[in-house]
Design an enzyme around this catalytic site. Structure first.
Site, short mmCIF file in Angstrom:
data_model
loop_
_atom_site.label_atom_id
_atom_site.label_comp_id
_atom_site.label_asym_id
_atom_site.label_seq_id
_atom_site.Cartn_x
_atom_site.Cartn_y
_atom_site.Cartn_z
N GLY A 12 6.32 -45.66 -12.43
CA GLY A 12 6.75 -44.63 -13.39
C GLY A 12 6.09 -43.27 -13.26
CB SER A 18 4.08 -39.24 -15.21
OG SER A 18 5.19 -38.65 -14.62
CB ILE A 19 2.54 -41.73 -19.94
CG1 ILE A 19 2.86 -40.75 -21.06
CG2 ILE A 19 1.60 -42.83 -20.44
CD1 ILE A 19 3.59 -41.35 -22.26
CD GLN A 39 14.99 -43.18 -10.18
OE1 GLN A 39 14.56 -42.24 -10.80
NE2 GLN A 39 16.22 -43.62 -10.33
CG ASP A 64 16.99 -47.22 -8.97
OD1 ASP A 64 16.87 -47.91 -10.00
OD2 ASP A 64 17.89 -46.38 -8.83
CB VAL A 65 13.19 -50.42 -12.23
CG1 VAL A 65 11.77 -50.02 -11.89
CG2 VAL A 65 13.81 -49.47 -13.26
CE1 TYR A 155 12.60 -42.30 -27.54
CE2 TYR A 155 12.85 -44.46 -28.52
CZ TYR A 155 12.31 -43.65 -27.56
OH TYR A 155 11.49 -44.19 -26.60
CE LYS A 162 10.56 -46.70 -24.34
NZ LYS A 162 10.00 -46.95 -23.00
CB THR A 193 6.39 -36.69 -20.16
OG1 THR A 193 7.37 -37.34 -20.95
CG2 THR A 193 5.00 -37.15 -20.55
CG LEU A 194 11.03 -34.86 -15.96
CD1 LEU A 194 11.02 -33.33 -15.85
CD2 LEU A 194 10.96 -35.47 -14.56
#
Ligand code: NAP
Length: 255
Positions: A12, A18-19, A39, A64-65, A155, A162, A193-194
């Protein structure tokens, strides 16, 4: 050196904000050896340049997940370079931009499928391949958000994704406990973040948290990273299946 001698895969990292990158830096500080996925070719250079700053070349894998063949290739590659694995960070999420702008009601079948595939199922897909390498037990941490539990306007489908991610964490924790693999979710407060920029009204969300959270501020990315290190380390050896909030206390406030 809480993670000395541990080997981990970080999924990620997109850029320095990024976190996942903050977690990588904290894990490196604590002595971990890291491998990264990226990715697509677009992100290869950025992830490669960032990982190089940790000193020494970190193994990098295109993943790519949503692509089982790429996940398989990632773990095949990890087997060759690391042999065994101690931890996995899951910090990926995606939903169509237009479905994070309007009402949840407009969510399309394809948008729902995509958000759940990238942001929730991917944890199970990665865990399936990671666990055989966690021969001495392990720790898996997935990044989540409060929108899983309460309605955060706009969201939308990501909240549903989530919620599925947090439920997956509990089911995986139950299955993997006997193998001494712990699985936890880390629920971060909003961080610029992005991915966050894709959520319409994100700046207002941060202002709201600042005014309402018990600590009267937004969480720092370093605080999220340090909590992740705790969940990866033996300090959290008795904790699995949990969602740990690192949000300056925002989630406890009712009014
Ligand atoms: P980020 O830097 O944009 O990271 C999101 C990552 O997901 C990117 O590396 C992105 O790659 C990747 N990704 C998206 N689709 C993918 C796919 N099909 N295969 C592989 N990777 C894919 O944003 P972030 O905020 O650090 O997000 C990390 C995690 O933290 C996410 O799970 C997010 O929901 C969670 N989180 C964020 C916040 C926040 O406020 N920022 C709060 C709570 C939880 P691309 O750039 O190529 O799409």
């Amino acid at each position: 050196m809480l993670l000395e001698g541990k080997r981990g895969l970080i999924v990620g990292v997109a850029n320095k904000r990024s976190i996942a990158w903050a977690i990588a830096q904290a894990a490196h500080r604590e002595g971990a050896k890291l491998a990264f996925t990226y990715q697509g070719e677009r992100l290869k250079e950025s992830v490669s340049e960032l990982s190089a700053t940790l000193g020494g070349a970190s193994p990098l894998f295109e993943c790519d997940v949503t692509n089982d063949a790429q996940i398989d290739a990632t773990f095949q590659g990890l087997k060759e370079v690391f042999g065994t694995l101690d931890f996995l960070i899951h910090a990926v999420a995606f939903a169509k931009k237009e479905e994070l702008e309007a009402e949840f009601l407009i969510t399309s079948r394809e948008g729902y499928r995509l958000a759940l595939d990238v942001s929730s199922y991917s944890l199970t897909a990665l865990a399936q391949r990671a666990v055989p390498f966690m021969t001495d037990g392990g720790s898996i941490v997935a990044l989540t958000y409060y929108g899983a539990e309460k309605v955060i306007p706009r969201y939308n489908v990501m909240g549903v994704a989530k919620a599925a991610l947090e439920a997956s964490v509990r089911y995986l924790a139950f299955d993997l406990g006997p193998k001494k693999v712990r699985v936890n979710a880390l629920s971060s407060g909003p961080v610029q973040t992005l991915a966050a920029r894709g959520i319409s009204g994100f700046t207002d969300m941060m202002k709201h948290v600042e005014s309402r959270a018990p600590l009267r501020r937004n969480v720092l990315i370093e605080e999220v990273a340090n909590a992740a290190v705790f969940l990866l380390s033996p300090l959290s050896s008795g904790i699995t299946g949990e969602t740990l909030y690192v949000d300056c206390g925002y989630n406890i406030v009712g009014m």
